[in-house]
Design a protein around this motif. Structure first.
Motif, PDB file in Angstrom:
ATOM      1  N   LEU A 142       0.840  -1.204   0.000  1.00 34.35           N
ATOM      2  CA  LEU A 142       0.000   0.000   0.000  1.00 34.35           C
ATOM      3  C   LEU A 142       0.873   1.251   0.000  1.00 34.35           C
ATOM      4  O   LEU A 142       0.717   2.146   0.826  1.00 34.35           O
ATOM      5  CB  LEU A 142      -0.947  -0.018   1.207  1.00 34.35           C
ATOM      6  CG  LEU A 142      -1.948  -1.175   1.211  1.00 34.35           C
ATOM      7  CD1 LEU A 142      -2.798  -1.156   2.480  1.00 34.35           C
ATOM      8  CD2 LEU A 142      -2.847  -1.136  -0.021  1.00 34.35           C
ATOM      9  N   ASP A 143       1.793   1.302  -0.953  1.00 31.71           N
ATOM     10  CA  ASP A 143       2.775   2.383  -1.011  1.00 31.71           C
ATOM     11  C   ASP A 143       2.129   3.750  -1.187  1.00 31.71           C
ATOM     12  O   ASP A 143       2.551   4.730  -0.568  1.00 31.71           O
ATOM     13  CB  ASP A 143       3.767   2.144  -2.159  1.00 31.71           C
ATOM     14  CG  ASP A 143       4.472   0.807  -2.041  1.00 31.71           C
ATOM     15  OD1 ASP A 143       3.769  -0.210  -2.009  1.00 31.71           O
ATOM     16  OD2 ASP A 143       5.704   0.790  -1.978  1.00 31.71           O
ATOM     17  N   LYS A 144       1.109   3.829  -2.027  1.00 31.75           N
ATOM     18  CA  LYS A 144       0.478   5.129  -2.284  1.00 31.75           C
ATOM     19  C   LYS A 144      -0.165   5.683  -1.015  1.00 31.75           C
ATOM     20  O   LYS A 144      -0.067   6.875  -0.724  1.00 31.75           O
ATOM     21  CB  LYS A 144      -0.552   5.005  -3.401  1.00 31.75           C
ATOM     22  CG  LYS A 144       0.053   4.763  -4.772  1.00 31.75           C
ATOM     23  CD  LYS A 144      -1.023   4.737  -5.840  1.00 31.75           C
ATOM     24  CE  LYS A 144      -0.409   4.528  -7.223  1.00 31.75           C
ATOM     25  NZ  LYS A 144      -1.457   4.496  -8.283  1.00 31.75           N
ATOM     26  N   ILE A 145      -0.823   4.822  -0.274  1.00 33.31           N
ATOM     27  CA  ILE A 145      -1.439   5.265   0.970  1.00 33.31           C
ATOM     28  C   ILE A 145      -0.374   5.671   1.977  1.00 33.31           C
ATOM     29  O   ILE A 145      -0.561   6.610   2.761  1.00 33.31           O
ATOM     30  CB  ILE A 145      -2.333   4.153   1.547  1.00 33.31           C
ATOM     31  CG1 ILE A 145      -3.524   3.922   0.616  1.00 33.31           C
ATOM     32  CG2 ILE A 145      -2.828   4.511   2.949  1.00 33.31           C
ATOM     33  CD1 ILE A 145      -4.424   2.794   1.047  1.00 33.31           C
ATOM     34  N   ALA A 146       0.759   4.979   1.959  1.00 28.55           N
ATOM     35  CA  ALA A 146       1.847   5.289   2.891  1.00 28.55           C
ATOM     36  C   ALA A 146       2.363   6.705   2.700  1.00 28.55           C
ATOM     37  O   ALA A 146       2.894   7.320   3.629  1.00 28.55           O
ATOM     38  CB  ALA A 146       2.996   4.293   2.720  1.00 28.55           C
ATOM     39  N   GLN A 147       2.195   7.253   1.498  1.00 29.45           N
ATOM     40  CA  GLN A 147       2.683   8.597   1.224  1.00 29.45           C
ATOM     41  C   GLN A 147       1.662   9.681   1.542  1.00 29.45           C
ATOM     42  O   GLN A 147       1.961  10.870   1.461  1.00 29.45           O
ATOM     43  CB  GLN A 147       3.089   8.709  -0.255  1.00 29.45           C
ATOM     44  CG  GLN A 147       4.190   7.743  -0.671  1.00 29.45           C
ATOM     45  CD  GLN A 147       5.434   7.875   0.183  1.00 29.45           C
ATOM     46  OE1 GLN A 147       5.855   8.989   0.505  1.00 29.45           O
ATOM     47  NE2 GLN A 147       6.026   6.743   0.552  1.00 29.45           N
ATOM     48  N   GLU A 148       0.447   9.261   1.886  1.00 29.52           N
ATOM     49  CA  GLU A 148      -0.591  10.242   2.197  1.00 29.52           C
ATOM     50  C   GLU A 148      -0.257  10.978   3.489  1.00 29.52           C
ATOM     51  O   GLU A 148       0.162  10.372   4.488  1.00 29.52           O
ATOM     52  CB  GLU A 148      -1.948   9.559   2.339  1.00 29.52           C
ATOM     53  CG  GLU A 148      -2.536   9.103   1.024  1.00 29.52           C
ATOM     54  CD  GLU A 148      -2.939  10.261   0.137  1.00 29.52           C
ATOM     55  OE1 GLU A 148      -3.456  11.247   0.655  1.00 29.52           O
ATOM     56  OE2 GLU A 148      -2.722  10.167  -1.086  1.00 29.52           O
ATOM     57  N   ASN A 149      -0.451  12.267   3.490  1.00 30.99           N
ATOM     58  CA  ASN A 149      -0.155  13.076   4.675  1.00 30.99           C
ATOM     59  C   ASN A 149      -1.377  13.820   5.178  1.00 30.99           C
ATOM     60  O   ASN A 149      -1.279  14.868   5.797  1.00 30.99           O
ATOM     61  CB  ASN A 149       0.959  14.080   4.352  1.00 30.99           C
ATOM     62  CG  ASN A 149       2.275  13.394   4.020  1.00 30.99           C
ATOM     63  OD1 ASN A 149       2.718  12.522   4.758  1.00 30.99           O
ATOM     64  ND2 ASN A 149       2.881  13.770   2.917  1.00 30.99           N
ATOM     65  N   SER A 150      -2.551  13.267   4.898  1.00 32.37           N
ATOM     66  CA  SER A 150      -3.777  13.984   5.235  1.00 32.37           C
ATOM     67  C   SER A 150      -4.191  13.783   6.687  1.00 32.37           C
ATOM     68  O   SER A 150      -5.113  14.417   7.158  1.00 32.37           O
ATOM     69  CB  SER A 150      -4.912  13.523   4.326  1.00 32.37           C
ATOM     70  OG  SER A 150      -5.053  12.116   4.390  1.00 32.37           O
ATOM     71  N   GLY A 151      -3.493  12.916   7.403  1.00 26.92           N
ATOM     72  CA  GLY A 151      -3.833  12.695   8.813  1.00 26.92           C
ATOM     73  C   GLY A 151      -4.914  11.661   8.988  1.00 26.92           C
ATOM     74  O   GLY A 151      -5.678  11.357   8.079  1.00 26.92           O
ATOM     75  N   ASP A 152      -4.983  11.117  10.165  1.00 23.33           N
ATOM     76  CA  ASP A 152      -5.960  10.052  10.449  1.00 23.33           C
ATOM     77  C   ASP A 152      -7.260  10.628  10.968  1.00 23.33           C
ATOM     78  O   ASP A 152      -7.290  11.620  11.657  1.00 23.33           O
ATOM     79  CB  ASP A 152      -5.401   9.096  11.500  1.00 23.33           C
ATOM     80  CG  ASP A 152      -4.267   8.263  10.959  1.00 23.33           C
ATOM     81  OD1 ASP A 152      -3.697   7.505  11.737  1.00 23.33           O
ATOM     82  OD2 ASP A 152      -3.951   8.389   9.765  1.00 23.33           O
TER      83      ASP A 152
END
Length: 268
Positions: free
Chosen positions: A252-262
């Motif tokens: 899930l590399d693309k999600i790993a780069q997301e910085n939108s917060g949980d």
């Protein structure tokens, strides 16, 4: 002694232990030997065999369609990212919990809400719940990683050890046309804990618990424990790196780069 390398110090300790000698190293070198980043202690890959045979649950779709060329089929998804169940590539994650917590990545959406459905291997519904999404001024819910616990007080029995369960997450694009839902899903397999797992977890720090769960290949425990640490310590770079490695380890590399917060969907 400060110039000693980690490998050289390790050889000293190995020889000393073999000879029954006591070796006293400087504090800085001891710290170097005992401290490793959390990410370095996580597995490189998570390999689970997907259930098969006549009693296997229905196939799962970890990633819902999300490419712009099929946007007409996804009327409420507002980005190229996909609704994604955060599970290993086989779709299966293990847990020792009676009521685990599931995680997914939600793209920016106009969906009115989300629906979670849990079924057994015979596709019998065990639990379902619907939640409205908080919207911004433009009528959309922002992208982010979300989670939802299976509540112990929801009048359904604990997950059974050795059983497989399918959870399906749907973005409800149109409550009057459910065939337009955007859907992703994953499997849960509840397993027996190792004999001393509870004691090791009780005596460990939260960071150590992540490593313990990861070494036991308990996907859902690893995920929720590491995520909670990130929420408690949002500026900790080591935790962020460990989170990215965990997601990359299951592709899930693309999600790993997301910085939108949980974002957490709270259970009433």
């Amino acid at each position: 002694m400060a110039w000693l390398t980690r490998s050289y110090c390790s050889r000293i300790l190995t020889v000393a232990l073999a000879l029954g000698l006591a070796v006293e190293l400087p504090a800085t070198v001891q710290a170097q030997l005992t401290t490793a980043s959390l990410g370095a202690q996580l597995p490189e890959t998570w390999e689970f065999q997907a259930p098969s045979g006549p009693d296997a649950p229905l196939p799962v779709n970890r990633e819902a369609g999300g490419k712009r060329e099929i946007a007409d089929a996804l009327p409420c998804v507002m980005s190229d990212q996909r609704l994604t169940a955060i599970v290993p590539s086989s779709g299966l994650g293990t847990t020792v919990a009676e009521y685990p917590t599931v995680f997914w990545y939600m793209p920016k959406t106009r969906a009115s809400g989300v629906e979670l459905v849990l079924t057994d291997t015979k596709n019998r519904e065990i639990y379902s719940v619907n939640y409205a999404l908080d919207k911004s001024g433009d009528g959309t819910a922002p992208a982010g990683i979300m989670s939802l616990p299976l509540p112990a007080l929801a009048n359904f029995s604990p997950l059974k050890i050795g059983q497989n369960y399918r959870w399906q997450l749907a973005l409800v694009c149109d409550a009057n046309a459910r065939d337009k839902d955007v859907v992703a899903s994953g499997w849960i397999q509840r397993v027996s804990p190792s004999p001393n797992l509870a004691m090791r977890v009780k005596q460990a720090t939260p960071q150590e618990r992540v490593t313990i769960y990861a070494n036991e290949r308990l996907w859902y425990e690893t995920l929720i424990t590491l995520n909670q640490l990130r929420r408690d310590l949002p500026k900790d770079r080591d935790l962020e790196d460990a989170w990215k490695k965990l997601l990359k380890s299951v592709g899930l590399d693309k999600i790993a780069q997301e910085n939108s917060g949980d974002k957490i969907v709270a259970v009433p």
